[in-house]
Design an enzyme around this catalytic site. Structure first.
Site, PDB file in Angstrom:
ATOM      1  N   ARG A 351       0.832  -1.201   0.000  1.00  0.00           N
ATOM      2  CA  ARG A 351       0.000   0.000   0.000  1.00  0.00           C
ATOM      3  C   ARG A 351       0.871   1.257   0.000  1.00  0.00           C
ATOM      4  NH1 ARG A 351      -5.583   1.729   0.801  1.00  0.00           N
ATOM      5  NH2 ARG A 351      -6.353  -0.397   0.722  1.00  0.00           N
ATOM      6  N   GLU A 753      -9.480   5.902   7.392  1.00  0.00           N
ATOM      7  CA  GLU A 753      -8.064   6.168   7.204  1.00  0.00           C
ATOM      8  C   GLU A 753      -7.717   7.450   6.441  1.00  0.00           C
ATOM      9  OE1 GLU A 753      -7.928   2.121   5.648  1.00  0.00           O
ATOM     10  OE2 GLU A 753      -6.006   1.903   6.653  1.00  0.00           O
TER      11      GLU A 753
END
Lengths: 796, 539
Positions: A351, A753
């Site tokens: 990621r 997030e």
């Protein structure tokens, strides 16, 4: 039992010794719900209070350590390695065993199943046996009658370790090719020749520290042996299904023997995605050995020493750019400090690679990602999951490009944004289809009065000898979905009882983010009943199996949709029933405000439910959802790993003290994209909380490992998360007014997030302030976190 | 050893517990013995505030409310007091207290684990700022304005203050939240006063507290009349938790129990239990010694009793020297200041305690007492090494004597820490200078975080004393100050940083002495931005 619960029992005639029999009770009208009285209005799209708020403020919300203990419960405390790397020669527990209340120890030899935890890479021992790999690694447990007896005794256990040289930094690990997983390289175009042909180039290094989750509720699990070798586990976990799997694996049982329940966590932030499993396995092994229920609650210092953190990263980069500041080439090496085992480091580092573009088009690029093995805690998921470590490096590069060219950093950022028709494919070959970056940033620049304030800051700095100010706008574009495609599935159960009250259960877990509130709102909306009629229950592996972790910001997207489908099934059953009664099409039956309305009649929801029950109509259902459109090749890191992107931007202004390096955040404006908000108060809470947590990561929260590998910041006395005094005087949040362009539940977007990375604007503003005290035309070398000491060093 | 029964008032009823070990914490008693699990343990060291409860103590005819950390507070120390935990403030019918209702309405709880602590800090704020504005239930009404909270910005104004964001931020400085980012909790603090008022039945509570005091006072009454040790001290020789009420009793107990662990607010010793796993066979608690709880004002000095809380001690210091206000607020968090004592901070002798550099710079003396008599010495002479003092086994720290401000005194206290509030100094530097003309007539410089003990910068002082105060002198002082100490590197800062900053702070002191403004983040005024302008969310 609280007064409220007593009233509830009185009202429903229930409870032990209650007057009414079960049948009557089930048919009695509901008179009380856990929520505040109905406010009217629609159940979803409005700022409902958290479903547990009233219990939380009264001390009546139960966390794992609050569950009344079953008679005979024992308590476990960990025996920790005192050496970062070495051969484990022996464990001498004699002194501990003679202490009051001590029942015994649990070591590797006591594990009936696999001695390795059931992690994805299968590289982490349940207890260290032959070697130790970090200071704080758990070698075994002491089990005693009380938690303090266990902790005192655990300190008395002597561990004999023959020390070996430790690897303590990612750069040292990289030099020694010490990795938990093989390197991954993502490449597009010809970055080498593009670099050579670039009008300007910069090379640089950056170190970004890790972060302790500091969930207020420390790690805890409570394991209860049941009949026929079955087990009940109370766990403060984001992933009950994984805890179930791990415990079964360690006990040598099938998953169906283990039930894991979690009503709520006192904070998770990723720290209870895998790390909660360790506690549950340890408690279960102790319970197995002693045949008694065992609770294991870590002391805060032990929690710091044992559990993984956000991955610290180190970077080396070379970037090429033109006179306008547009990036023409990038070569980047990212060194993730993974600690001693893989845990989730693979997907975290992936990621980071995916988010190295943040909002910007990278034409010719190579990103090499190294998953470095060091003798520290095994670093793990933490809000953003590698995304922040990807975003910060490109923002650092853009800030330095602007400084090198003497341009406004915002102008340089705007020039590098993804395009709509062209320059719109990511370095992992996903087309960005829902790009709102340009209008969103432009609007924020206007509402925050960026240009005027930038001039005012420059004017101040010219006249101020000691205090320098800085300002920055940074955007975020965050990909939503688990990159492991198979995790993007969810299930839920919606039960409508004969009194018309509704219970919803789903595979997600509540850690404070308001998931249960949003899901209850969605269910209420779908059934057309007031929010107050829907009660959320504990996550429970015996209700919804095989659920994914509540992670990747996906809790509402996945579970909310599954619950919506479950509620829709019940609604369809009721609509069909009413259409039969009224001789109309089922599609003509509407559900709203607690009423069921057909072209012929209006009935109360409760009345319809009661009649439907009497006519043997199914009043409960499951729901299942799988995210559409996504696919991804994990070898080449290409495909469409994300269903959509969530966007946002923040404008932060700071001041620094050039004598000491101290800083203050003065002013923050945020414009963030949550699609159509299911609950604006909850979404704003996530944005503010995420931002402040990100600010902590980049300013005061410094993890310090000493030269022996000992984490010397292992309690809130030495590890400083933001406190009330750190909140900017001006802190304003606005929501972008547009629904998700993809078909996501209620038109919403994930919010857990993405806002975390908005805090990178604070770090960029700090670098802007530092630059104002240094000669122009130069990059600023500021490592994160920007502690006073690091800022003072950057000023030199 | 046995302990006397522990008795306190909770939910309007006396609670009496037998056999509570001396080292047992209030949190353990609440959660484990009373089954009141609403109060949470977040850190076990008084740094997160999840365990905050409010205690009420009789002061004259009134109740003094304090939010404290129950995780490191020894249970026996609340003997004779009232205790409120999070379960104790809603109405009998379940109606939430304004501190609770406001948190619900403002979305102040997310995960909810810090929430009970915040609610109790809010309850403390409510009792301090809002309850006094209600029709009082206090048995004797004090003069108007006397209820203005000590040390608050509005302490000097006559009307009771509204709760500003600044007050909320300060009063909640000892509570950590990891979810919300605090804004909604500030909102809740401000919204409390708009909700229907809730009063503590103080009349009844005062009666109950008096009744409790009478029960425990009995053995104390016997002390003057007999000469046997136990009768003289009022405690059985086997009593493990000694809670003297008078100085005379304290000194006698210290002499007869030199092995007992002496404690005051327990904000450090509490951690010896929770973190170092020490157990205490016997404890001598000074916090209820009535003489030592006082702050006395004399012509040339104020005398702060060793049992005065940090809150009260700093209030007294700030009253004399208002420029210390921020420094005082930055000392730990509010629950720690409400429990901890200045005497404890001094006696503990940590090299990073923040009060000692200040007291050294101010020229404070410490008075040590024993049954043999008393002695007085300059504070810096009290320390003999890392966490070592000259205290004799039968002695206690009794008073800290702080000289009153002199005309022309220029005092600045600088604290460098990773976090602004509730952190421990990497470096602390306090300079107190008085000029006559342009000549340094007196100077006191105390430093923390740079040596094994809190220390006086003697070389720098002697360099400056009697010299003209010029830029060159300040520059030279910075050089000498940097060379004077050999700090260590640790998790708070490197040795190099500490050394560099010491000199830089001397430079700041010079600039501030010359009236240069906006050179200190604590005080800087940024155009268009007051300290708490405009926090809010607009959706």
């Amino acid at each position: 039992m609280t007064a409220r619960d007593k009233e509830f029992d009185a009202a429903t005639g229930g409870g032990p010794g209650g007057a009414a029999d079960a049948g009557e009770r089930n048919l009695a009208p509901a008179t009380l719900s856990p929520h505040a009285p109905a406010l009217g209005g629609p159940p979803a799209g409005v700022s409902r209070a958290h479903e547990s708020a009233r219990a939380q403020v009264s001390g009546a919300a139960t966390y794992v350590d609050d569950i009344p203990e079953v008679k005979g419960t024992l308590h476990a405390a960990p025996i920790l390695s005192t050496v970062a790397h070495g051969k484990l020669l022996g464990v001498d527990a004699k002194a501990a065993l003679t202490m009051p209340g001590v029942r015994g120890v649990v070591l590797g030899a006591d594990i009936p199943g696999d001695r390795l935890l059931a992690t994805f890479v299968h590289d982490e021992p349940v207890f260290a046996t032959d070697s130790v790999q970090h200071i704080g690694q758990v070698i075994g447990l002491v089990v005693a009658d009380t938690v303090m007896q266990a902790r005192r005794a655990a300190r008395k256990v002597q561990v004999k370790i023959d020390p070996l040289p430790p690897v303590l930094t990612p750069r040292a690990a990289h030099a020694a090719r010490s990795y938990v997983l093989p390197p991954v390289i993502v490449r597009r175009g010809e970055p080498e020749s593009a670099l050579e042909n670039s009008p300007h180039t910069l090379t640089g290094q950056l170190e970004v520290g890790g972060q302790e989750h500091f969930y207020l509720e420390g790690q805890v699990a409570y394991a209860l042996p049941l009949e026929q070798n079955q087990w009940w586990i109370h766990s403060s976990t984001q992933h009950p299904g994984e805890v179930q799997h791990w415990v079964a694996h360690a006990l040598g049982l099938e998953n169906n023997a283990i039930t894991v329940q979690c009503r709520r966590m006192g904070g998770g932030f990723g720290g209870k995605e895998t790390q909660a499993g360790h506690l549950a396995v340890w408690a279960a092994l102790a319970a197995k050995k002693f045949g008694r229920p065992v609770k294991m609650r870590l002391d805060r210092d032990d929690d710091f020493m044992i559990t993984g953190k956000r991955h610290p990263f180190a970077y080396d980069y070379s970037v090429g750019f033109d006179d306008s500041g547009r990036i023409t080439a990038l070569k980047l090496a990212m060194l993730a400090n993974c600690g001693f085992s893989a845990d989730l480091s693979g997907p975290v580092a992936d990621r980071a690679v995916f988010h190295t573009d943040n909002a910007y088009y990278l034409s010719d690029v190579e990103i090499a990602s190294y998953r470095c093995k060091t003798n520290t805690q095994s670093h793990t998921a933490f809000r953003g999951f590698g995304g922040p470590q990807g975003v910060i490096v490109i923002e650092a590069i853009l800030g330095d490009i602007a400084r090198t060219l003497g341009l406004d950093p915002l102008a340089v950022r705007m020039r590098n944004l993804y395009g709509i028709e062209e320059r719109n494919t990511t370095h992992y070959q996903m087309k960005v289809e829902d790009n709102i970056l340009e209008p969103l940033i432009t609007q924020l620049a206007q509402t925050s009065d960026y240009a005027t304030r930038r001039a005012a800051v420059a004017q101040w700095n010219a006249a101020s000898p000691v205090i320098k100010r800085g300002i920055a706008i940074t955007p975020v574009k965050f990909g939503i979905s688990f990159t492991a495609t198979f995790f993007n599935q969810a299930g839920a159960l919606v039960h409508v009882y004969t009194d018309g009250s509704v219970q919803v259960n789903h595979g997600g877990t509540e850690m404070g983010q308001g998931l249960n509130t949003k899901v209850a709102q969605i269910v209420a909306n779908e059934l057309g009943v007031p929010f107050e009629r829907v009660r959320s229950t504990a996550a429970d592996t015996s209700k919804v199996p095989n659920a994914s972790a509540t992670a990747a910001s996906s809790g509402t997207d996945l579970n909310g949709r599954a619950a919506q489908y479950a509620a829709r099934n019940v609604r369809d059953n009721l609509a069909a029933f009413v259409s039969g009664l009224d001789g109309c099409g089922a599609g003509a039956v509407r559900f709203q405000n607690g009423s069921v309305i057909s072209p012929k009649s209006t009935r109360s929801f409760d009345e319809v439910v009661k009649a439907a029950y009497a006519n043997r109509i199914q009043l409960w259902s499951d729901g299942f959802y799988r995210t559409p459109k996504i696919h991804y090749d994990k070898v080449t890191l290409t495909g469409r790993p994300f269903f959509y992107f969530a966007y946002g931007a923040a404008c932060s202004e700071v001041a620094i003290d050039t004598l000491t390096g101290e800083s203050r955040v003065l002013k923050v404006d945020i414009l963030h994209d949550v699609g159509t908000s299911i609950n604006p108060a909850i979404d704003i809470g996530q944005i503010e909380g995420g931002f402040v947590q990100g600010m902590g990561w980049l300013t005061t929260e410094q993890l310090v490992w000493n030269d022996k590998g000992h984490l010397s910041t292992h309690a809130p006395s030495t590890y400083k998360i933001p406190a009330t005094g750190d909140i900017p005087a001006h802190f304003k949040i606005a929501l972008w007014p547009e629904a998700n362009r993809e078909d996501n539940v209620f038109g919403s977007k994930a919010v857990g997030e993405p806002p975390f990375m908005l805090a990178i604007s604070v770090w960029e503003a700090l670098r802007d302030a530092v630059a104002s005290a240094r000669p122009p035309g130069q990059p600023v070398a500021l490592d994160a976190p920007a502690t006073a000491e690091n800022v003072l060093r950057a000023l030199r | 050893m046995e302990t006397s029964p522990l008795a306190f008032i909770r939910r309007g009823q006396p609670v009496t517990l037998g056999n509570v070990p001396p080292g047992r914490t209030l949190l353990e008693v609440l959660r484990e013995d009373l089954g009141a699990t609403g109060t949470k343990e977040g850190c076990g060291e008084g740094d997160c505030g999840a365990c905050t409860v409010v205690i009420g103590e009789l002061e004259g005819d009134c109740i003094r409310y304090r939010a404290i950390n129950s995780c490191i507070r020894l249970a026996h120390s609340v003997q004779g007091m009232a205790v409120w935990a999070v379960e104790d403030i809603a109405g009998a019918d379940g109606t939430l207290h304004p501190a609770q209702e406001a948190m619900v309405r403002c979305h102040g709880s997310q995960c909810g684990f810090c929430t009970p602590g915040f609610v109790m800090s809010l309850f403390g704020i409510y009792q301090k700022y809002i309850a006094p504005t209600l029709v009082t239930t206090c048995t004797s009404l004090p003069p108007e304005g006397a209820f203005a909270p000590r040390g608050s910005p509005a302490a000097l104004s006559a009307s009771p203050p509204a709760i500003t964001r600044e007050v909320a931020q300060e009063e909640l400085s000892g509570n950590l939240c990891r979810c919300t980012g605090y804004r909604p909790i500030f909102d809740a603090a401000q919204q409390m006063e708009t909700l229907p008022a809730v009063k503590v039945d103080e009349k009844a509570l005062v009666r109950q507290l008096r009744a409790l005091a009478c029960v425990r006072a009995e053995p104390v009454e016997a002390l003057a009349s007999t000469s046997t040790s136990s009768a003289r001290t009022g405690f059985s020789a086997r009593t493990a938790y000694l809670l003297p009420k008078s100085l005379q009793q304290l000194l006698a107990l210290r002499a007869s129990h030199p092995q007992a662990q002496i404690v005051a607010g327990c904000t450090d010793v509490g951690l010896w239990g929770t973190k170092l796993h020490m157990t205490f066979d016997s404890v001598l608690d000074v916090t209820q010694v009535r003489e030592l709880k006082r702050v006395e004002h004399y012509d040339r000095h104020i005398a702060i009793g060793a049992a005065a809380t940090l809150t009260d001690a700093f209030d007294a210091l700030v009253q004399e020297r208002p420029q210390l206000k921020t420094f005082a607020q930055r000392f730990a968090g509010l629950p720690v200041r409400n429990s901890g004592t200045l005497g404890g901070n001094v006696a503990n002798g940590s090299p990073i305690g923040d009060s000692m550099p200040l007291l050294i710079a101010l020229g404070a003396n410490v008075v040590l007492m024993s049954a043999r008599g008393h002695r007085e010495l300059p504070l810096e002479q009290f320390y003999s090494g890392y966490r070592k003092t000259v205290l004799a086994p039968d002695e206690v720290v009794a008073w800290i004597k702080v000289p009153r401000p002199q005309a022309g005194e220029f005092l600045r206290a600088y604290k460098i820490s990773k976090r602004f509030d509730d952190d421990i100094s990497a470096v602390c530097l306090v300079v107190n200078m008085r000029l006559e003309g342009d000549v340094v007539a007196s100077i006191g410089i105390g430093a923390g975080g740079v040596a094994a003990t809190p220390i006086r910068a003697a070389a720098t002082e002697s360099l400056l004393l009697g010299k003209p105060w010029t830029q060159a002198a300040a520059q030279e002082a910075a050089v000498v100050l940097r060379a004077e100490f050999r700090p260590i590197s640790d998790m708070r800062a490197s040795a190099g940083y500490r050394t560099e900053v010491l000199g830089n702070l001397m430079r700041r002191f010079w600039l501030e002495s010359q009236g240069v403004e906006n050179i200190n983040l604590e005080l800087a005024v940024i155009p268009g931005l007051t300290r708490h302008d405009n926090i809010g969310a607009g959706a």
